[in-house]
Motif scaffolding. Structure first.
Motif: not given
Lengths: 72, 974
Positions: B383, B634-635, B638-639, B771, B775-776
């Motif tokens: 990340k 997705i990331y 979120l990020w 998290e 996400t997975t």
């Protein structure tokens, strides 16, 4: 990366895909390199092909010319 | 700190569990129903009635020697031993009658008559079954007068050792029956004077570990436990120091030295071993903040209560004086280190990294994680690359071990993972071990495998070396195929040729489960006579008849399973061999049920996990390629960042780019790439060319010689998290003591991210796992509460499989239909010739672990103080090399010296060494050739020459000098 090493790596990929039946080997080689080679590695491969592609398997040259995605 | 309470039943049930039809009996007036074949002792234990026992333990078959567990059974004569008596329908058992009580008391009295009564000062005080049983049977007197005994060295007839020492004249041991303690093993002692000859240690060595190092020598009064042959002690015997005997011992006869020194522990925490990919569960037994011992956890689903010398004993590195506990920085690598505050070190690192990105571009820096780190840590590090550095330059040491598994199994089956759980080996009939040495690399799995082999399963070993499994105590491979290194693909394809041309395929399975078009192509390819065992015999060195027999056995021997290791992956054609293995399992229908499957034996504890967590530069967590916009989104959502859609640099590519001057900064967590990666000189050149190398580790490792920032790491005892083992099992790592350098590793990564401007706010690793789960898809159901409840869980764990997935591809393959792929053999370009006529292959041994950073800092060095070059006597003789001689080992990459060990376990023309010691640096020899698909280095094939030598090479001396310079530390400024 030294040109020899890059050529060796690209030819290894070609050696696998050109033995696969009923596939477009050049397209498969390009897809593999697009998936796993970082842009500066692909750029080096492009440059090498433009400079004549010394030592490269003809399938690699075809792959680069046809299907390799130019690095952003 | 919240300790994990050990779940309910940790009792010893006396004899192993059985499966069978229900049988109902009455014990002491209570009815109990148990499976047929269960012992009376275990049936009683099921309803909470404990029959006194000394020689019984539920991890060993009943033995019936101590006579303490006698009971009375209505309608039967005498007092049968409850451990060896199976239950019968309607049986009425009484465990406490005047008659059995009298027998037990008499038995205990006899035991005690030949046992020292120094209980107060005995190391087993508080943890002694003999003491417990004396209490349980109510022993109040010992009527025998002193006579011949084993405990009194003076022969003066006393029960107290202090008294005995006082009476003994000097060193004159007056008692010929007395044998002094054997302290040769660094971790446990053997005190024959306290032995009650219950045989538990001998049986544990045989049944649990499968080494058969122990026996009872002598008869009657002369009976003693003996390690090895006459003249051996524990250290010189075959004993592998797994600790099973120590755990089995009911007295202080076999005792951990740590308990002798520290006393009994007062609490325990269940956690997971930080060594190999078996992922054994342990109880860390603590006394305050001190670790007294590690004991394998009975309910651990990977190890089922067993352990090896590393997990059981080799944890002392966590308190080794070499641990670095302060952050350190320096401007240039030729300067000494300066100890600084965490804040200063992190700011220094962050400023440098930001400056590098500003100067050389976004993609000029990256990260490497170790598979020794937890899932949560590796997730955060990737990340950091993707969300803070804004590139995909993240890789893990799995690159250099099992990346071909990811590619090969991904292409054929649709996901990168072993198909089974370890319990599956109990149902297998034929095991094929390829390029793995489980007794050394995965010892606890090897013990489970050997147990199954002793029950009659057949074994095929494909390995250039005659590894221990080929022939050792009560184990013999049906077929050993000693192939020439580098010819795996030819051997595996030849096996497929035999299976296809001899009609041994499972056609129903192939029709139902596999892609027919790819199968037709594969049939045509593999049937070609050029793939026959006879045609490839001269190439592979494997006798054709043996290969044919092995293929027939694999195809038609019942449930057949494949276990493979780095001897498969670390080749130019590593990925192709993995594909070939996957093809074999599909051809014979050996996939999708217990006892079969394709099982990569992962080198490190969290290889599976670090791959799952998106550590590879081309894929996000859960094996989703970065080119897919939906996965990136997705990331990104979120990020709050944009994820780079281009694949990043792999470890070898990072080093190449560094030498080229385009890769300038590296954050390396828990990994020692200078020692572990191939072609050391090239690695060193890459590191030396970087402007900011951050090493985050327990020790100043070899890579740190080229580092500008050192961030102290935390050992597995000092942090919370999870490891995912080779069977996809997610196991909890629990913090048992505070981090010695203030922060757990996940906190350090977070602090670095914050110093770079990120706004991460995790306060516990469970939030990181939340998290990951969110996400997975394959981790959707995983959380710490579930892991506490179930102990562990195998992914996929989600709505479809809320308690995880022990077996994969049961109904269909992950990708739908299994895909056959043609596996043409392509010889590696690493070839022998006049200059380098021998082939070097590398590996590891039982007592050391990888680069040895941990195990070299423990007493495990007693077994392996240096790397040795194994060489066949013929190759040695023609070069004038004798056992123990210094030899120079050279390849086109470099040269080093080490000592020779002559052994016919090597084939002529092939030599072998380990890479555990930095002063040998086996990787200065290995080359930059790598797997065609993944760049996994070709560690297993290097053309070399060997010649007599009289000392270290210039390179070794220069290296040692540079390392000494680079490790200087200035005292902290006042």
């Amino acid at each position: 990366m030294s040109p020899d090493k890059m050529t060796h790596m690209a030819n290894q990929i070609a050696a696998f895909f050109k033995t696969q039946p009923h596939v477009d080997a050049a397209a498969e080689i390009a897809a593999h390199i697009n998936d796993f080679w970082e842009p500066r590695m692909r750029a080096q491969l492009f440059d090498h092909v433009r400079a004549g592609g010394a030592g490269l398997d003809p399938f690699v040259i075809e792959a680069v010319e046809k299907d390799l995605v130019a690095p952003a | 700190m919240k300790d994990f309470i050990i779940p309910s039943d940790d009792r010893d049930m006396g004899t192993p569990a059985k499966t069978g039809a229900p049988v109902t009996l009455t014990v002491d007036g209570f009815q109990v129903t148990v499976p047929e074949g269960t012992s009376v002792m275990r049936a009683a234990a099921e309803i909470g009635i404990e029959v006194p026992k000394l020689c019984a333990s539920d991890n060993l078959e009943a033995f019936g020697s101590c006579r303490l567990c006698v009971v009375e059974i209505e309608g039967r004569r005498g007092t049968p031993a409850s451990c060896t008596t199976p239950v019968a329908e309607g049986m009425v058992v009484n465990t406490q009658t005047p008659r059995v009580k009298k027998v037990r008391k008499g038995v205990m009295e006899l035991y005690i008559s030949d046992h020292p009564l120094d209980c107060l000062t005995c190391s087993a005080n508080g943890d002694c079954e003999l003491q417990d049983m004396a209490g349980a049977v109510g022993l109040r007197d010992m009527r025998y007068t002193s006579g011949r005994n084993h405990y009194d060295a003076s022969g003066a007839g006393t029960l107290a050792q202090g008294d005995m020492r006082a009476r003994a004249a000097g060193t004159d041991l007056g008692n010929p029956d007395y044998i002094p303690k054997d302290d040769s093993n660094p971790y446990f002692s053997y005190d024959p004077s306290k032995c009650i000859v219950c045989n538990r240690c001998v049986r544990a060595c045989e049944e649990v570990q499968g080494t058969f190092a122990l026996t009872i020598e002598g008869r009657g009064f002369d009976s003693r436990v003996k390690a090895g042959n006459a003249g051996d002690d524990f250290l010189t015997s075959d004993c592998v120091s797994c600790g099973a005997c120590v755990q089995a011992c009911p007295t202080a006869t076999l005792q951990e030295k740590s308990v002798v020194e520290m006393g009994t522990p007062d609490r325990s925490v269940v956690t997971t071993c930080a060594y190999c990919g078996v992922g054994c569960s342990f109880k860390a037994e603590m006394k305050g903040n001190e670790l007294v011992r590690m004991v394998p956890y009975k309910h651990g689903k990977a190890n089922r209560g067993h352990s090896c010398v590393k997990g059981r004993f080799a944890y002392g590195y966590a308190h080794h004086p070499d641990r670095i506990l302060s952050p350190m920085i320096r401007d240039r690598i030729d300067e000494p280190w300066r100890e600084v505050s965490w804040e200063e070190a992190l700011n220094f690192a962050a400023q440098r990294l930001k400056r590098l990105q500003a100067t050389y571009g976004r993609r000029s820096i990256g990260v490497i994680t170790s598979s020794r780190c937890t899932n949560e840590e590796t997730y955060l590090v990737q990340k950091l690359a993707r969300g803070v550095f804004l590139n995909n330059n993240t890789d893990t040491c799995a690159r250099v071990c099992h990346s071909p598994t990811g590619y090969g199994l991904g292409q054929t089956y649709g996901t990168s993972a072993g198909t089974q759980d370890f319990d599956s080996v109990e149902k297998t009939d034929v095991v094929m071990v390829i390029g793995a040495n489980p007794t050394d690399g995965h010892p606890v799995f090897a013990s489970r495998l050997k147990k199954r082999l002793r029950q009659g399963a057949k074994l095929i070993v494909v390995d250039p070396r005659r590894i221990d499994l080929v022939r050792s105590a009560h184990v013999e491979a049906a077929h050993h195929l000693p192939l020439r290194p580098g010819t795996n693909v030819a051997v595996v394809t030849a096996m497929a040729h035999v299976i296809v041309t001899e009609g041994l395929t499972d056609d129903a399975f192939i029709r139902a489960r596999c892609d027919t078009e790819s199968f037709a192509d594969y049939m045509e390819f593999v049937s070609d006579p050029r793939h026959s065992p006879e045609a490839v015999e001269t190439l592979t060195g494997v006798p054709a008849a043996e290969l044919r027999a092995a293929a027939r056995l694999y195809a038609k021997g019942g449930n057949a399973s494949i276990y493979y290791g780095l001897g498969v992956t670390e080749h130019s054609q590593g990925s192709t061999t993995v594909i070939g293995i996957a093809n074999l399992a599909m051809l014979t229908g050996n996939i999708g049920r217990e006892g079969v499957g394709v099982n990569p034996l992962r080198g490190q504890n969290n290889v599976q996990g670090s791959c799952d967590m998106g550590s590879f530069p081309h894929e996000l967590p859960g094996y989703r390629h970065v080119k897919h916009a939906d996965a990136r989104k997705i990331y990104e959502d979120l990020w709050g960042v944009e994820i780079d859609p281009e694949p990043g640099l792999r470890i070898p590519n990072m080093l190449d780019a560094a030498v080229d001057g385009t890769f300038k900064g590296l954050y390396c967590q828990g990994e020692d790439i200078l020692q572990s990666d191939p072609d050391t000189k090239h690695v060193a050149a890459g590191l030396a060319a970087m402007e900011c190398v951050i090493v985050h580790d327990l020790f100043l490792n070899e890579t740190a010689n080229y580092a500008h920032v050192f961030l102290p790491g935390s050992s597995f005892l000092e942090k919370d998290g999870t490891f995912t083992n080779a069977e996809r099992r997610i196991n909890r790592v629990r913090r048992v003591m505070a981090p010695r350098a203030t922060y757990a590793d996940w906190e350090v990564t977070q602090l670095l991210a914050q110093a770079m401007g990120a706004t991460w706010t995790y306060t516990h690793p469970s939030q990181i796992m939340a998290e990951i789960a969110a996400t997975t898809p394959s981790f959707a159901g995983v959380d710490y509460a579930l892991l506490d409840e179930l102990g562990s869980v195998q992914w996929p764990c989600n709505e479809a499989a809320p308690e995880g997935t022990p077996l994969m591809h049961v109904e269909g393959f992950k990708r739908g239909k299994g895909r056959f792929i043609v596996t043409e053999y392509v010889a590696t370009d690493e070839r022998t010739g006049p200059r380098f006529p021998l082939l070097l292959t590398t590996g590891r041994i039982l007592s050391q672990y990888n680069v040895g950073a941990q195990t070299r800092r423990t007493a495990n060095t007693a077994w392996h103080p240096e790397d040795l070059l194994e060489i066949h006597p013929h190759d040695a003789e023609t070069r004038g090399i004798k056992e123990g001689d210094w030899v120079r080992l050279s390849s086109r990459s470099g040269e080093t010296t080490l000592r020779a060990a002559l052994t016919d376990r090597m084939s002529p023309g092939v030599v072998y060494t380990t890479f555990h010691h930095p002063d040998t640096q086996a990787n200065v020899i290995t080359t930059d050739y790598s797997d065609w698909a993944t760049n996994c280095p070709e560690y297993k094939v290097t053309a070399v020459q060997i010649s007599p030598s009289n000392g270290p090479t210039d390179w070794q001396e220069d290296y040692a000098a540079q390392a000494a310079q680079a490790r200087r530390i200035l005292p902290a400024a006042e």
